[in-house]
Motif scaffolding. Sequence first.
Motif, PDB file in Angstrom:
ATOM      1  N   LYS A  38       3.518  26.116  55.116  1.00 32.90           N
ATOM      2  CA  LYS A  38       2.343  26.531  55.893  1.00 32.90           C
ATOM      3  C   LYS A  38       1.550  25.327  56.383  1.00 32.90           C
ATOM      4  CE  LYS A  38      -1.562  29.755  55.597  1.00 32.90           C
ATOM      5  NZ  LYS A  38      -2.294  30.686  54.697  1.00 32.90           N
ATOM      6  N   ASN A  39       1.551  24.272  55.579  1.00 35.58           N
ATOM      7  CA  ASN A  39       0.752  23.085  55.901  1.00 35.58           C
ATOM      8  C   ASN A  39       1.509  22.027  56.690  1.00 35.58           C
ATOM      9  OD1 ASN A  39      -1.494  24.158  54.586  1.00 35.58           O
ATOM     10  ND2 ASN A  39      -0.930  23.252  52.611  1.00 35.58           N
ATOM     11  N   GLU A  83      13.263  33.442  53.492  1.00 33.44           N
ATOM     12  CA  GLU A  83      12.273  34.305  54.140  1.00 33.44           C
ATOM     13  C   GLU A  83      11.056  33.496  54.581  1.00 33.44           C
ATOM     14  OE1 GLU A  83      11.713  37.195  51.100  1.00 33.44           O
ATOM     15  OE2 GLU A  83      13.350  38.497  51.788  1.00 33.44           O
ATOM     16  N   LEU A  84      10.636  32.549  53.747  1.00 31.07           N
ATOM     17  CA  LEU A  84       9.500  31.697  54.099  1.00 31.07           C
ATOM     18  C   LEU A  84       9.855  30.716  55.213  1.00 31.07           C
ATOM     19  CD1 LEU A  84       8.084  30.941  50.537  1.00 31.07           C
ATOM     20  CD2 LEU A  84       7.000  32.333  52.317  1.00 31.07           C
ATOM     21  N   ILE A  85      11.041  30.130  55.126  1.00 36.01           N
ATOM     22  CA  ILE A  85      11.486  29.204  56.162  1.00 36.01           C
ATOM     23  C   ILE A  85      11.545  29.924  57.505  1.00 36.01           C
ATOM     24  CG2 ILE A  85      13.496  27.882  56.969  1.00 36.01           C
ATOM     25  CD1 ILE A  85      14.018  27.248  53.948  1.00 36.01           C
ATOM     26  N   ASN A  86      12.030  31.146  57.501  1.00 37.68           N
ATOM     27  CA  ASN A  86      12.081  31.952  58.712  1.00 37.68           C
ATOM     28  C   ASN A  86      10.678  32.281  59.215  1.00 37.68           C
ATOM     29  OD1 ASN A  86      13.347  33.518  60.746  1.00 37.68           O
ATOM     30  ND2 ASN A  86      13.064  35.383  59.535  1.00 37.68           N
ATOM     31  N   LYS A  87       9.810  32.665  58.319  1.00 36.09           N
ATOM     32  CA  LYS A  87       8.443  33.046  58.688  1.00 36.09           C
ATOM     33  C   LYS A  87       7.688  31.897  59.357  1.00 36.09           C
ATOM     34  CE  LYS A  87       4.068  34.683  56.716  1.00 36.09           C
ATOM     35  NZ  LYS A  87       3.387  35.167  55.485  1.00 36.09           N
ATOM     36  N   TYR A  88       7.872  30.685  58.828  1.00 35.66           N
ATOM     37  CA  TYR A  88       7.100  29.553  59.331  1.00 35.66           C
ATOM     38  C   TYR A  88       7.851  28.701  60.354  1.00 35.66           C
ATOM     39  CZ  TYR A  88       3.647  30.773  55.833  1.00 35.66           C
ATOM     40  OH  TYR A  88       2.699  31.448  55.091  1.00 35.66           O
ATOM     41  N   GLY A  89       9.039  29.153  60.752  1.00 36.31           N
ATOM     42  CA  GLY A  89       9.719  28.545  61.890  1.00 36.31           C
ATOM     43  C   GLY A  89      10.432  27.237  61.637  1.00 36.31           C
ATOM     44  N   HIS A  90      10.783  26.959  60.394  1.00 34.21           N
ATOM     45  CA  HIS A  90      11.509  25.731  60.086  1.00 34.21           C
ATOM     46  C   HIS A  90      13.016  25.975  60.121  1.00 34.21           C
ATOM     47  CE1 HIS A  90       7.881  23.486  58.967  1.00 34.21           C
ATOM     48  NE2 HIS A  90       7.443  24.630  58.447  1.00 34.21           N
ATOM     49  N   GLY A  91      13.792  24.901  59.960  1.00 33.26           N
ATOM     50  CA  GLY A  91      15.242  25.003  59.918  1.00 33.26           C
ATOM     51  C   GLY A  91      15.751  24.899  58.490  1.00 33.26           C
ATOM     52  N   PHE A  92      17.049  25.128  58.306  1.00 31.16           N
ATOM     53  CA  PHE A  92      17.600  25.159  56.946  1.00 31.16           C
ATOM     54  C   PHE A  92      19.011  24.612  56.918  1.00 31.16           C
ATOM     55  CE2 PHE A  92      20.082  27.489  53.671  1.00 31.16           C
ATOM     56  CZ  PHE A  92      19.381  27.095  52.542  1.00 31.16           C
ATOM     57  N   THR A  93      19.308  23.850  55.870  1.00 33.60           N
ATOM     58  CA  THR A  93      20.672  23.433  55.590  1.00 33.60           C
ATOM     59  C   THR A  93      20.875  23.384  54.083  1.00 33.60           C
ATOM     60  OG1 THR A  93      22.375  21.745  55.996  1.00 33.60           O
ATOM     61  CG2 THR A  93      20.121  20.953  55.647  1.00 33.60           C
ATOM     62  N   CYS A  94      22.083  23.678  53.637  1.00 37.31           N
ATOM     63  CA  CYS A  94      22.361  23.623  52.202  1.00 37.31           C
ATOM     64  C   CYS A  94      23.802  23.221  51.962  1.00 37.31           C
ATOM     65  CB  CYS A  94      22.068  24.958  51.517  1.00 37.31           C
ATOM     66  SG  CYS A  94      23.287  26.255  51.863  1.00 37.31           S
ATOM     67  N   ILE A  95      24.047  22.702  50.770  1.00 37.89           N
ATOM     68  CA  ILE A  95      25.398  22.372  50.325  1.00 37.89           C
ATOM     69  C   ILE A  95      25.788  23.383  49.260  1.00 37.89           C
ATOM     70  CG2 ILE A  95      26.914  20.586  49.389  1.00 37.89           C
ATOM     71  CD1 ILE A  95      24.700  18.557  50.087  1.00 37.89           C
ATOM     72  N   THR A  96      26.947  24.011  49.422  1.00 43.54           N
ATOM     73  CA  THR A  96      27.373  25.021  48.459  1.00 43.54           C
ATOM     74  C   THR A  96      28.894  25.067  48.356  1.00 43.54           C
ATOM     75  OG1 THR A  96      27.159  27.360  47.815  1.00 43.54           O
ATOM     76  CG2 THR A  96      27.424  26.881  50.167  1.00 43.54           C
ATOM     77  N   LYS A  97      29.380  25.732  47.313  1.00 41.99           N
ATOM     78  CA  LYS A  97      30.794  26.059  47.169  1.00 41.99           C
ATOM     79  C   LYS A  97      30.986  27.577  47.100  1.00 41.99           C
ATOM     80  CE  LYS A  97      32.350  22.088  44.341  1.00 41.99           C
ATOM     81  NZ  LYS A  97      31.146  21.490  43.742  1.00 41.99           N
ATOM     82  N   LYS A 127      16.118  30.939  66.062  1.00 40.26           N
ATOM     83  CA  LYS A 127      14.789  30.406  66.367  1.00 40.26           C
ATOM     84  C   LYS A 127      14.709  28.896  66.189  1.00 40.26           C
ATOM     85  CE  LYS A 127      12.574  33.123  63.505  1.00 40.26           C
ATOM     86  NZ  LYS A 127      11.467  33.806  62.792  1.00 40.26           N
ATOM     87  N   ALA A 128      15.505  28.372  65.277  1.00 38.02           N
ATOM     88  CA  ALA A 128      15.413  26.949  64.966  1.00 38.02           C
ATOM     89  C   ALA A 128      16.827  26.377  64.807  1.00 38.02           C
ATOM     90  CB  ALA A 128      14.588  26.740  63.693  1.00 38.02           C
ATOM     91  N   LYS A 129      17.275  26.210  63.556  1.00 36.02           N
ATOM     92  CA  LYS A 129      18.600  25.636  63.318  1.00 36.02           C
ATOM     93  C   LYS A 129      19.011  25.859  61.871  1.00 36.02           C
ATOM     94  CE  LYS A 129      20.831  21.046  63.351  1.00 36.02           C
ATOM     95  NZ  LYS A 129      20.570  19.625  63.641  1.00 36.02           N
TER      96      LYS A 129
END
Length: 289
Positions: free
Chosen positions: A60-61, A92-106, A123-125
């Motif tokens: 948010k900030n 859900e928060l990342i989507n709400k505030y318009g940021h992007g997301f990446t993760c490492i997983t198996k 909306k973003a990436k």
Amino acid sequence: MHYVNAKGILSNKNGMNLYRGCTHGCIYCDSRSNVYNMDHAFEDIEIKANATELLKKALKNKKEKVMIGTGSMTDPYIPLEKKIQSVRESLELINKYGHGFTCITKSNLVLRDLDLLKEINEKAKVVIQMTLTTYDEDLCKILEPNVCTTKERVKVLKILNKHDIPTVVWLCPILPFINDTEENINGILDYCIDSNVKGIICFGMGMTLREGNREYFYSKLDKQFPGLKEKYIKTYGNNYGIASPNQKELMKIFYKRTNENKIMNNPDEIFEYLHEFPSKDKTKQTTLF
């Protein structure tokens, strides 16, 4: 599992770890190393009870939109996530505030959140990074026993590609005398090409070993590959970085095939892509996490 209250959730480079510890059981895991000062059993997952509250405040900030990353220390999609849903709440928060997301997983559990990943990507990436180490399914079950096999991960890559979500593969670790073969590398590269991955991160054909994870790894070698521990000790001693004797030949294959198929293969270039948040005017804007 056990809960803690964290003081913060995002690093100064916008990375987060929602969990600490893992139950995938990968025999080579560097996160077991003593250097990380984990004061509880590795399989006793530490959960940040106030993660959602902290992340909401942090996002948010934020004055600028950024890429939020996770998975560098603990796979965010461990089985416990099905119950706790810290990743889901974070998305859900990342989507709400318009940021992007990446993760490492198996884990193929990432597909549970396909709806949110698609929304964020529109909306973003979003970039999903998937670790692939072993083409042979039976060997994969030995090296990474408590998570979906390589074939299942490749299915995830193809589904994400179908929904226009970019993917990057981590081709590591490659364990000397175990999966450091041309057949294995070509098999994984076939999967990557077929799945239309955007990049493959490879720092060389080898692995790392240090106090903590070395002992665990050697105990698994004794059980699954009798006599191989002694070969490691004789060949590498207590070295941290361990290169495969086949590294030169395998890296030639890696560069040749990725270049031919226009797959990014320079780690710096890939990291820049992962960290870049798309601005409205399409100018280059990079925020490291």
